[in-house]
Write an enzyme that holds these catalytic residues in place. Sequence first.
Site, PDB file in Angstrom:
ATOM      1  N   GLU A  26      47.001  32.142  26.665  1.00 59.42           N
ATOM      2  CA  GLU A  26      47.610  32.853  25.525  1.00 59.42           C
ATOM      3  C   GLU A  26      49.112  32.582  25.431  1.00 59.42           C
ATOM      4  O   GLU A  26      49.723  32.037  26.363  1.00 59.42           O
ATOM      5  CB  GLU A  26      47.355  34.353  25.625  1.00 59.42           C
ATOM      6  CG  GLU A  26      48.027  35.003  26.824  1.00 59.42           C
ATOM      7  CD  GLU A  26      48.559  36.397  26.536  1.00 59.42           C
ATOM      8  OE1 GLU A  26      49.282  36.549  25.528  1.00 59.42           O
ATOM      9  OE2 GLU A  26      48.279  37.299  27.335  1.00 59.42           O
ATOM     10  N   VAL A 108      45.807  38.512  23.423  1.00 59.82           N
ATOM     11  CA  VAL A 108      44.486  38.235  24.012  1.00 59.82           C
ATOM     12  C   VAL A 108      43.427  38.196  22.908  1.00 59.82           C
ATOM     13  O   VAL A 108      42.590  37.286  22.868  1.00 59.82           O
ATOM     14  CB  VAL A 108      44.152  39.313  25.081  1.00 59.82           C
ATOM     15  CG1 VAL A 108      42.680  39.233  25.496  1.00 59.82           C
ATOM     16  CG2 VAL A 108      45.058  39.138  26.298  1.00 59.82           C
ATOM     17  N   ALA A 143      43.904  46.109  20.040  1.00 60.66           N
ATOM     18  CA  ALA A 143      42.784  45.389  19.401  1.00 60.66           C
ATOM     19  C   ALA A 143      42.092  44.452  20.390  1.00 60.66           C
ATOM     20  O   ALA A 143      40.978  43.988  20.127  1.00 60.66           O
ATOM     21  CB  ALA A 143      43.300  44.605  18.194  1.00 60.66           C
ATOM     22  N   LYS A 161      48.000  46.870  33.443  1.00 56.44           N
ATOM     23  CA  LYS A 161      49.207  47.509  33.982  1.00 56.44           C
ATOM     24  C   LYS A 161      49.102  49.002  33.824  1.00 56.44           C
ATOM     25  O   LYS A 161      48.530  49.479  32.846  1.00 56.44           O
ATOM     26  CB  LYS A 161      50.404  47.087  33.138  1.00 56.44           C
ATOM     27  CG  LYS A 161      50.967  45.779  33.490  1.00 56.44           C
ATOM     28  CD  LYS A 161      52.402  45.712  32.949  1.00 56.44           C
ATOM     29  CE  LYS A 161      52.984  44.378  33.264  1.00 56.44           C
ATOM     30  NZ  LYS A 161      52.545  43.361  32.342  1.00 56.44           N
TER      31      LYS A 161
HETATM   32  N1  PSU Z   1      50.038  43.123  28.908  1.00 55.13           N
HETATM   33  C1  PSU Z   1      50.818  42.480  29.793  1.00 55.13           C
HETATM   34  N2  PSU Z   1      51.507  41.382  29.394  1.00 55.13           N
HETATM   35  C2  PSU Z   1      51.429  40.911  28.115  1.00 55.13           C
HETATM   36  C3  PSU Z   1      50.571  41.595  27.203  1.00 55.13           C
HETATM   37  C4  PSU Z   1      49.899  42.688  27.643  1.00 55.13           C
HETATM   38  O1  PSU Z   1      50.890  42.894  30.942  1.00 55.13           O
HETATM   39  O2  PSU Z   1      52.079  39.923  27.790  1.00 55.13           O
HETATM   40  C5  PSU Z   1      50.413  41.062  25.801  1.00 55.13           C
HETATM   41  C6  PSU Z   1      49.074  40.307  25.671  1.00 55.13           C
HETATM   42  O3  PSU Z   1      49.239  39.220  24.784  1.00 55.13           O
HETATM   43  C7  PSU Z   1      48.159  41.342  25.050  1.00 55.13           C
HETATM   44  C8  PSU Z   1      49.128  42.055  24.136  1.00 55.13           C
HETATM   45  O4  PSU Z   1      47.068  40.803  24.338  1.00 55.13           O
HETATM   46  O5  PSU Z   1      50.345  42.147  24.871  1.00 55.13           O
HETATM   47  C9  PSU Z   1      48.625  43.423  23.746  1.00 55.13           C
HETATM   48  O6  PSU Z   1      49.464  43.982  22.792  1.00 55.13           O
HETATM   49  P1  PSU Z   1      49.022  45.288  21.989  1.00 55.13           P
HETATM   50  O7  PSU Z   1      48.967  46.374  23.030  1.00 55.13           O
HETATM   51  O8  PSU Z   1      50.090  45.491  20.968  1.00 55.13           O
HETATM   52  O9  PSU Z   1      47.682  44.969  21.400  1.00 55.13           O
END
Ligand code: PSU
Length: 307
Positions: A26, A108, A143, A161
């Site tokens: 990604e 992701v 999502a 995390k």
């Molecule tokens: N969690 C991490 N590092 C990241 C992300 C999530 O520890 O870089 C990134 C990934 O690309 C994940 C996205 O798909 O953040 C999720 O964002 P959101 O919660 O806005 O969907």
Amino acid sequence: MISKYLKITDEVNVALKQGKAVVALESTIITHGMPYPQNLEMAQQVEQVVRDNGAIPATIALMDGKMCAGLDGAELEHLAKDGHKALKASRRDMAAIISSKQVAGTTVATTMIIAQMAGIKIFATGGIGGVHKGASESFDISADLNELSSTKVGVVCAGAKSILDIAKTLEVLETNGVPVIGYKTKDFPAFYLRKSGFFVDHNFDNEQQIAKMLKLQWQLNMGGVLIANPIPKQYEMKKSEIDNYISQAIKKAGALGIERKHLTPFLLKSIFEMSEGKSLIANIALVKNNAKVAAKIAAALQENNND
Ligand code: PSU
Ligand code: MN
């Protein structure tokens, strides 16, 4: 129709046609997950780890009005240098960003969609998005969790995390019918830590068993699989230390009113700053470890296919 917007590099195309192992990577982790220049070094090193373990890397991003599967050195550098200037593309952003030819890192969810279109079955990342703490008020649920329910890709990650509510994240994955598989672990890992205090549904000790399970999952016409691979022991952080950074980062975000798609990047940045780079070292180590396991699973899946 889709092929007009899907740009697969020659190397990845040939590998797919010849039935070789390919691993998707990604790019939100590059644009929004780490600072420059460490993000560029990480992206290059992770690609190399995939190669060293017998697979071809395909880093995925949105650029020049295309969904790119496989990036060249200049394109990786462009994304890494743009950082937060680039957009962060989740499923719903795709058409708007592609039609206006903007540059975006793919989350992701989006990386899974493009990997599936390209015919790539395995994807390595750091951590997935999930249910944020306080979601009962904010409704902030990534999502990524929906995408995993339907898109047929195996996602290797180091768990989630604890900026997220891990218990609720696992509940939503269950509701969505997403198998959570432990690679050599019964514990669901918590990114910087090898254990979250929660268990995975099923654990396997080798890549061949996981490949067999994935093949059956897709023969049954079911969706994505989350494969949890703990951070290597020597890079694991101290629980009290990381918990402290995380709770401070969440407080700061609340005070500044940071929310929605900006929340995860903000929390990651604050944690990196507070830990003076220590969390970054752990983060890079676990992504490389995931790339290695993903490459081995991708190779096992191909052997299995050729049975
Ligand atoms: N969690 C991490 N590092 C990241 C992300 C999530 O520890 O870089 C990134 C990934 O690309 C994940 C996205 O798909 O953040 C999720 O964002 P959101 O919660 O806005 O969907
Ligand atoms: Mn969100």
